[in-house]
Design a protein around this motif. Sequence first.
Motif, PDB file in Angstrom:
ATOM      1  N   ALA A   1       1.081  -1.266   0.155  1.00 14.96           N
ATOM      2  CA  ALA A   1      -0.281   0.678   0.144  1.00 14.96           C
ATOM      3  C   ALA A   1       1.252   1.056   0.338  1.00 14.96           C
ATOM      4  CB  ALA A   1      -0.745  -0.055   1.387  1.00 14.96           C
ATOM      5  N   ARG A   2       2.094   1.125   0.751  1.00 14.36           N
ATOM      6  CA  ARG A   2       2.538   2.839   0.941  1.00 14.36           C
ATOM      7  C   ARG A   2       3.199   2.907  -0.535  1.00 14.36           C
ATOM      8  NH1 ARG A   2       3.457   7.478   1.603  1.00 14.36           N
ATOM      9  NH2 ARG A   2       5.167   8.279   2.152  1.00 14.36           N
ATOM     10  N   SER A   3       3.715   2.375  -0.499  1.00 11.78           N
ATOM     11  CA  SER A   3       5.108   1.687  -2.376  1.00 11.78           C
ATOM     12  C   SER A   3       3.971   1.682  -3.425  1.00 11.78           C
ATOM     13  CB  SER A   3       4.875   0.503  -2.961  1.00 11.78           C
ATOM     14  OG  SER A   3       6.133   0.011  -2.200  1.00 11.78           O
ATOM     15  N   ALA A   4       2.244   2.120  -3.321  1.00 13.51           N
ATOM     16  CA  ALA A   4       1.939   2.638  -4.239  1.00 13.51           C
ATOM     17  C   ALA A   4       1.394   4.132  -3.991  1.00 13.51           C
ATOM     18  CB  ALA A   4       0.101   1.668  -4.775  1.00 13.51           C
ATOM     19  N   GLU A   5       1.069   4.073  -3.197  1.00 12.80           N
ATOM     20  CA  GLU A   5       0.848   5.591  -2.495  1.00 12.80           C
ATOM     21  C   GLU A   5       1.653   6.631  -2.697  1.00 12.80           C
ATOM     22  OE1 GLU A   5      -0.744   7.569   1.845  1.00 12.80           O
ATOM     23  OE2 GLU A   5       1.015   6.036   1.762  1.00 12.80           O
TER      24      GLU A   5
ATOM     25  N   MET B   1       4.154   6.552  -5.100  1.00  9.50           N
ATOM     26  CA  MET B   1       4.259   6.629  -6.423  1.00  9.50           C
ATOM     27  C   MET B   1       2.990   7.703  -6.525  1.00  9.50           C
ATOM     28  SD  MET B   1       6.414   4.084  -7.756  1.00  9.50           S
ATOM     29  CE  MET B   1       6.041   4.178  -9.817  1.00  9.50           C
ATOM     30  N   LEU B   2       2.088   7.944  -6.116  1.00 12.75           N
ATOM     31  CA  LEU B   2       0.369   8.480  -6.687  1.00 12.75           C
ATOM     32  C   LEU B   2       0.658  10.291  -6.189  1.00 12.75           C
ATOM     33  CD1 LEU B   2      -2.055   6.173  -5.351  1.00 12.75           C
ATOM     34  CD2 LEU B   2      -1.239   6.058  -8.027  1.00 12.75           C
TER      35      LEU B   2
ATOM     36  N   ASN C   1      15.087  11.234  -6.101  1.00 12.04           N
ATOM     37  CA  ASN C   1      13.993  11.653  -5.342  1.00 12.04           C
ATOM     38  C   ASN C   1      14.499  10.251  -3.627  1.00 12.04           C
ATOM     39  OD1 ASN C   1      11.710  11.365  -3.076  1.00 12.04           O
ATOM     40  ND2 ASN C   1      10.986  13.471  -4.341  1.00 12.04           N
ATOM     41  N   LEU C   2      14.435  10.930  -3.211  1.00 11.41           N
ATOM     42  CA  LEU C   2      15.124   9.909  -1.719  1.00 11.41           C
ATOM     43  C   LEU C   2      14.053   9.393  -1.517  1.00 11.41           C
ATOM     44  CD1 LEU C   2      16.734  12.414   0.702  1.00 11.41           C
ATOM     45  CD2 LEU C   2      18.112  11.285  -1.016  1.00 11.41           C
ATOM     46  N   ALA C   3      12.747   9.506  -1.858  1.00 21.45           N
ATOM     47  CA  ALA C   3      11.373   8.386  -2.034  1.00 21.45           C
ATOM     48  C   ALA C   3      12.048   7.113  -2.139  1.00 21.45           C
ATOM     49  CB  ALA C   3      10.459   8.613  -2.014  1.00 21.45           C
TER      50      ALA C   3
ATOM     51  N   TYR D   1       6.445  11.372 -13.355  1.00 22.15           N
ATOM     52  CA  TYR D   1       4.948  11.955 -13.099  1.00 22.15           C
ATOM     53  C   TYR D   1       4.179  11.113 -12.034  1.00 22.15           C
ATOM     54  CZ  TYR D   1       4.581   8.374 -17.128  1.00 22.15           C
ATOM     55  OH  TYR D   1       4.715   7.375 -17.362  1.00 22.15           O
ATOM     56  N   PRO D   2       3.373  11.450 -11.346  1.00 14.40           N
ATOM     57  CA  PRO D   2       2.285  10.506 -10.969  1.00 14.40           C
ATOM     58  C   PRO D   2       1.496   9.800 -11.573  1.00 14.40           C
ATOM     59  CG  PRO D   2       0.882  12.539 -10.638  1.00 14.40           C
ATOM     60  CD  PRO D   2       2.712  12.738 -11.342  1.00 14.40           C
TER      61      PRO D   2
END
Length: 199
Positions: free
Chosen positions: A23-27, A29-30, A39-41, A61-62
């Motif tokens: 869920a956090r990985s997808a979040e 990406m959005l 980006n450090l993310a 892009y998101p």
Amino acid sequence: MIEDYIKNSGEALLSACFVYDNARSAEKMLDWKFLGKDNLAWTEGPCLSAPANAEQINHEYPYILNMSKEFSVAANLVIGNTPIKNANGGVTAPMSPPRNKDGSRVESVIAKLAIIEQFEIYKEFLITFEGPYNKKRLQAWQHLISEDHSKIISTLTNRRNELTHDKNCLLPTMKEAVEYYYLIKQSAKILYNTHVEHF
């Protein structure tokens, strides 16, 4: 008996961590704030990446989330057929809790569910030998356990109750969920050994 508890609580924790990472990985990406391949993310998990020697994911892009049928039905049930549009022309769903300090909405939801589930597995286990899963039972065990362990049990129980009943409580994190699992597992072992020794 204790082996089943350890197996069930461990599987529940790993399942929660798996769901959180997805869920956090997808979040991420959005999210507009994570644009750019530098980006450090994208250097710290959880995050999605391409396999080695493959073209990497484009972070310029998101991405867009296509919602499930279940989310669509739930949104219709909550918001209704004529939702109010926001300034960008989209619809803002009234979700709780708000984003945490890292901008995540999924972390606190999954951590909360993980902590509550850990407590329920613990409680189910303690019921098998009338262990101290609530204040009344804890009082009956006061002469069998240390004051420190009694405080730990109270802390674990109070946090579960807070997450269950207090909408405005401090948002939990996955770090807290893992720590909660560790403490509650240690507590279960101590209580089980105490039960074996005294009953």
